[in-house]
Motif scaffolding. Sequence first.
Motif, PDB file in Angstrom:
ATOM      1  N   ARG A   1       1.021  -1.571   0.011  1.00 39.92           N
ATOM      2  CA  ARG A   1      -0.251   0.431   0.185  1.00 39.92           C
ATOM      3  C   ARG A   1       0.770   1.457   0.229  1.00 39.92           C
ATOM      4  O   ARG A   1       0.831   1.804  -0.548  1.00 39.92           O
ATOM      5  CB  ARG A   1      -1.128  -0.108   1.454  1.00 39.92           C
ATOM      6  N   SER A   2       2.203   1.327   0.713  1.00 39.24           N
ATOM      7  CA  SER A   2       2.683   1.967   1.277  1.00 39.24           C
ATOM      8  C   SER A   2       3.828   2.300  -0.367  1.00 39.24           C
ATOM      9  O   SER A   2       4.001   3.540  -1.101  1.00 39.24           O
ATOM     10  CB  SER A   2       3.709   2.712   1.953  1.00 39.24           C
TER      11      SER A   2
ATOM     12  N   ASP B   1       8.783  -0.461  -3.939  1.00 35.92           N
ATOM     13  CA  ASP B   1       8.193   0.150  -5.406  1.00 35.92           C
ATOM     14  C   ASP B   1       8.998  -0.250  -6.582  1.00 35.92           C
ATOM     15  O   ASP B   1       8.135  -0.072  -7.422  1.00 35.92           O
ATOM     16  CB  ASP B   1       8.968   1.667  -5.960  1.00 35.92           C
TER      17      ASP B   1
END
Length: 383
Positions: free
Chosen positions: A64-65, A295
């Motif tokens: 989510r982050s 990421d």
Amino acid sequence: AITSPGSAKRPLPSTRRAEKGRSMKPIAEILGKTSLDRGDLIRVLEADEGECGPLLARAAVVKRSGVGGRVYLRGLIEYSNICSKDCLYCGIRSGNAAASRYEMTEEETLAAARLALERRFGSIVIQAGERDDAQFVARMERILRRIRALGGGALHVTLSLGEQSPDTYRRWLDAGAHRYLLRIEASSPDLYRKLHPEDARHSQASRLEALGALREAGYQVGTGVMIGAPFQTAADLADDLLFFRDLDVDMIGMGPYIEHPDTPLYTHALELLPPRKRLELSLRMVALLRVMMPDINIAATTAMQAIDPEGRERAIRAGANVVMPNLTPARYRHDYLLYENKPCLDQEPEESVELLEARIRESGGSIAYGEWGDSGRFLARKS
């Protein structure tokens, strides 16, 4: 230069059991570290199934982050099953005389790309058996230029076409490709040799050189491995994860090894983990990699769905953020069989896409229509 981590000695299974007995840190404690080492990864990969709840929970938070909750669509076009390689695990290897060979026409390929545009996909993946002849290289260059012209560059293109020369990589990039997936299949030199014929055409060193050439050319670079392959250990998989981290990959496509009867490695089928265990191990690999590399783009691969109808949805919950609906015309799908029990062989592309989109929504995912979904790691490196 890109090198393999496989020079480190791997403990024998009995030694690994002894190490496990000496160091049984709770999974939650391991995941609280700022950086996971080889021993941590082996511990998690060898953990009992009931211990892994904290891993999946941690991966969900990191996802989510790191990349958010959206799922990116990559329309898969299986352009051809003609291959010059003879990898010992692959159903379309050159030595498989039982394979019925095909190659899509340019117009069929363009029609699949148009379908992706109509369905508001941000990108497509063109995948094929490995060839480097001049005719193939030129045809692919021409197809890429035509795809770029379709929607004024609206579609990003990922290629998965094997080892090529640096010049070919540059030509295809100039013609409109953006990403390239070149799976290493095994970062361990010893395991790599067991999965491939021992000749110059199947050299791990050449594979590593090609990954370096792709990065130098300017692609978003992806790789991946098979999970649960013959002769593979938890230590091998831990080294694979460290290889991905050290290579600083932009994207990963990995999934469970599924055997094919027309391959030399099929003789080892009875020695493999049960399919469900291979899937569970694959989900742990996805979750661990998401924790290690927040990421990057991680695909929920079709092989997961071959074992469990909800395999791709489970991978999304474990940390994956890319799915690849199959846009290949149905008449070719039975011939692009890298492994047994491939799903959705008889569905037309439109039906496959509609079913997949519905299942992503049902599993709580949000589909990023019309977005390229470039790797955050790639964009950060580029800036």
